[in-house]
Motif scaffolding. Sequence first.
Motif, PDB file in Angstrom:
ATOM      1  N   ALA A  93       0.659  -1.355   0.017  1.00  0.00           N
ATOM      2  CA  ALA A  93      -0.004  -0.095   0.142  1.00  0.00           C
ATOM      3  C   ALA A  93       0.766   1.142  -0.082  1.00  0.00           C
ATOM      4  O   ALA A  93       0.394   2.241  -0.350  1.00  0.00           O
ATOM      5  CB  ALA A  93      -0.835   0.117   1.092  1.00  0.00           C
ATOM      6  N   ALA A  94       2.004   1.231   0.454  1.00  0.00           N
ATOM      7  CA  ALA A  94       3.084   2.615   0.591  1.00  0.00           C
ATOM      8  C   ALA A  94       3.497   2.913  -0.596  1.00  0.00           C
ATOM      9  O   ALA A  94       3.657   3.976  -1.002  1.00  0.00           O
ATOM     10  CB  ALA A  94       4.224   2.244   1.179  1.00  0.00           C
ATOM     11  N   ASP A  95       3.247   2.063  -1.825  1.00  0.00           N
ATOM     12  CA  ASP A  95       3.681   2.532  -3.190  1.00  0.00           C
ATOM     13  C   ASP A  95       3.023   3.542  -3.742  1.00  0.00           C
ATOM     14  O   ASP A  95       3.525   4.383  -4.554  1.00  0.00           O
ATOM     15  CB  ASP A  95       3.505   1.204  -4.012  1.00  0.00           C
ATOM     16  N   ASN A  96       1.561   3.739  -3.303  1.00  0.00           N
ATOM     17  CA  ASN A  96       0.912   4.934  -3.799  1.00  0.00           C
ATOM     18  C   ASN A  96       0.194   5.561  -2.578  1.00  0.00           C
ATOM     19  O   ASN A  96      -0.922   6.352  -2.859  1.00  0.00           O
ATOM     20  CB  ASN A  96      -0.053   4.896  -4.969  1.00  0.00           C
ATOM     21  N   LEU A  97       0.924   5.455  -1.219  1.00  0.00           N
ATOM     22  CA  LEU A  97       0.705   6.220  -0.260  1.00  0.00           C
ATOM     23  C   LEU A  97      -0.974   6.262   0.147  1.00  0.00           C
ATOM     24  O   LEU A  97      -1.582   7.096   0.382  1.00  0.00           O
ATOM     25  CB  LEU A  97       0.996   7.715  -0.464  1.00  0.00           C
ATOM     26  N   LYS A  98      -1.353   5.091   0.195  1.00  0.00           N
ATOM     27  CA  LYS A  98      -2.501   4.579   0.610  1.00  0.00           C
ATOM     28  C   LYS A  98      -2.813   5.151   2.166  1.00  0.00           C
ATOM     29  O   LYS A  98      -1.915   4.715   2.940  1.00  0.00           O
ATOM     30  CB  LYS A  98      -2.966   3.332   0.424  1.00  0.00           C
ATOM     31  N   ARG A  99      -3.925   5.516   2.542  1.00  0.00           N
ATOM     32  CA  ARG A  99      -4.262   5.351   3.871  1.00  0.00           C
ATOM     33  C   ARG A  99      -4.381   3.897   4.405  1.00  0.00           C
ATOM     34  O   ARG A  99      -4.993   3.096   3.754  1.00  0.00           O
ATOM     35  CB  ARG A  99      -5.525   6.302   4.317  1.00  0.00           C
ATOM     36  N   VAL A 100      -3.982   3.712   5.399  1.00  0.00           N
ATOM     37  CA  VAL A 100      -4.108   2.345   5.988  1.00  0.00           C
ATOM     38  C   VAL A 100      -4.820   2.240   7.275  1.00  0.00           C
ATOM     39  O   VAL A 100      -4.105   2.991   8.223  1.00  0.00           O
ATOM     40  CB  VAL A 100      -2.588   1.376   6.078  1.00  0.00           C
ATOM     41  N   VAL A 101      -5.513   1.507   7.768  1.00  0.00           N
ATOM     42  CA  VAL A 101      -6.205   1.324   9.130  1.00  0.00           C
ATOM     43  C   VAL A 101      -5.673  -0.328   9.356  1.00  0.00           C
ATOM     44  O   VAL A 101      -5.940  -1.120   8.853  1.00  0.00           O
ATOM     45  CB  VAL A 101      -7.754   1.511   9.261  1.00  0.00           C
ATOM     46  N   ARG A 102      -4.671  -0.183  10.460  1.00  0.00           N
ATOM     47  CA  ARG A 102      -3.948  -1.507  10.662  1.00  0.00           C
ATOM     48  C   ARG A 102      -4.858  -2.308  11.556  1.00  0.00           C
ATOM     49  O   ARG A 102      -5.842  -1.904  12.332  1.00  0.00           O
ATOM     50  CB  ARG A 102      -2.715  -1.360  11.622  1.00  0.00           C
ATOM     51  N   PRO A 103      -5.057  -3.753  11.476  1.00  0.00           N
ATOM     52  CA  PRO A 103      -5.724  -4.348  12.435  1.00  0.00           C
ATOM     53  C   PRO A 103      -5.498  -4.306  13.931  1.00  0.00           C
ATOM     54  O   PRO A 103      -4.431  -3.992  14.368  1.00  0.00           O
ATOM     55  CB  PRO A 103      -5.319  -6.117  11.944  1.00  0.00           C
ATOM     56  N   GLN A 104      -6.658  -4.395  14.786  1.00  0.00           N
ATOM     57  CA  GLN A 104      -6.707  -4.091  16.149  1.00  0.00           C
ATOM     58  C   GLN A 104      -7.693  -4.815  16.772  1.00  0.00           C
ATOM     59  O   GLN A 104      -8.843  -5.256  16.234  1.00  0.00           O
ATOM     60  CB  GLN A 104      -6.670  -2.684  16.461  1.00  0.00           C
ATOM     61  N   ALA A 105      -7.523  -5.182  18.095  1.00  0.00           N
ATOM     62  CA  ALA A 105      -8.751  -5.900  18.728  1.00  0.00           C
ATOM     63  C   ALA A 105      -9.675  -4.831  18.861  1.00  0.00           C
ATOM     64  O   ALA A 105      -9.599  -3.688  19.441  1.00  0.00           O
ATOM     65  CB  ALA A 105      -8.061  -6.448  20.056  1.00  0.00           C
ATOM     66  N   THR A 158     -13.458   8.833  10.217  1.00  0.00           N
ATOM     67  CA  THR A 158     -12.426   9.841  10.061  1.00  0.00           C
ATOM     68  C   THR A 158     -11.061   9.374   9.492  1.00  0.00           C
ATOM     69  O   THR A 158     -10.160  10.259   8.690  1.00  0.00           O
ATOM     70  CB  THR A 158     -11.966  10.724  11.501  1.00  0.00           C
ATOM     71  N   ALA A 159     -10.965   8.201   9.485  1.00  0.00           N
ATOM     72  CA  ALA A 159      -9.618   7.383   8.958  1.00  0.00           C
ATOM     73  C   ALA A 159      -9.858   7.672   7.342  1.00  0.00           C
ATOM     74  O   ALA A 159      -8.591   7.502   6.890  1.00  0.00           O
ATOM     75  CB  ALA A 159      -9.864   6.020   9.327  1.00  0.00           C
ATOM     76  N   PHE A 160     -10.881   7.729   6.776  1.00  0.00           N
ATOM     77  CA  PHE A 160     -11.037   7.831   5.269  1.00  0.00           C
ATOM     78  C   PHE A 160     -11.529   9.274   5.026  1.00  0.00           C
ATOM     79  O   PHE A 160     -12.256   9.251   4.018  1.00  0.00           O
ATOM     80  CB  PHE A 160     -11.947   6.644   5.051  1.00  0.00           C
ATOM     81  N   LEU A 161     -11.272  10.174   5.575  1.00  0.00           N
ATOM     82  CA  LEU A 161     -11.809  11.688   5.350  1.00  0.00           C
ATOM     83  C   LEU A 161     -10.336  12.488   4.997  1.00  0.00           C
ATOM     84  O   LEU A 161      -9.454  12.485   5.755  1.00  0.00           O
ATOM     85  CB  LEU A 161     -12.655  12.419   6.443  1.00  0.00           C
TER      86      LEU A 161
END
Length: 302
Positions: free
Chosen positions: A255-267, A280-283
């Motif tokens: 995903a870093a190749d085109n600077l995507k926003r990434v929400v990492r997995p979490q509990a 807000t993660a995708f705004l």
Amino acid sequence: MSAVEKTEKTERLSVLKTYKLYVGGKFPRSESGRVYEVTDPKGKWLANAPLSSRKDARDAVVAARKAFGGWSGATAYNRGQILYRVAEMLEGRKEQFVREVADAEGLSKAKAAAQVDAAIDRWVWYAGWTDKIAQVVGGGNPVAGPFFNLSTPEPTGVVAVLAPQESSFLGLVSVIAPVIATGNTAIVIASERSPLPALSLGEVLATSDLPGGVVNVLSGKTAEIAAPLAAHQDVNAIDLAGADDVLAKELEIAAADNLKRVVRPQAVDYSATPGIDRMTAFLETKTVWHPTGSLGASGSSY
């Protein structure tokens, strides 16, 4: 014995459901023609689900990008109405989802019903946020000078979503709804082990007012489908909720190749009331300057 009585005594053949992908508002089979067996936690066969290919993933990106302009350009109030309509449709098919969730997660009917009720309530909750999130994360900024400085949120674009593996419906709704509530379009990879509620959700979306392509649902091997989406130049963000640590690391690098926003997995406790983090993660925040004062002879001002 009459013909009718004979018919009544004859055992009916089972009418098994054919599950299909949901891409661009249509229900294609996998481009590869492949399927895989879906079983309950005890190993009992439930259905054959489509085994999506890389081509299916690329087709979903095209559909999501095509739908983005219209969906992001709709008013927030209109998006809220459409999301609420989806909740209405889910309510009407609640028994089907209770059965599928019970089979998928090995729950009793009562516990599955509670999960489905919570998922429908969650959809309504996000429907109510569509025309409010801008007021919470946007606003006027103090500046020194004869200007108004306004910050407003705008959708990121096309978001790939790896649905949670264990929470087949409540978790699924909890990651899809915030993405589209804020004007993004989504490509959803259903839970690999329990994809049936996600595929049935596609049927609900198709019969609601949601434009085709806003949500696209793929099923199959999560790692196989996620890899081309993470590397795709026309995917703007990715939610790794359904990825394990190893897969998440690989997808973050891609995903870093085109600077995507990434929400990492979490509990996450999907039964708890969510905050606004997934919205807000995708705004993106757009800031605009407007000069103050009159404009020519009209005397109007910004």
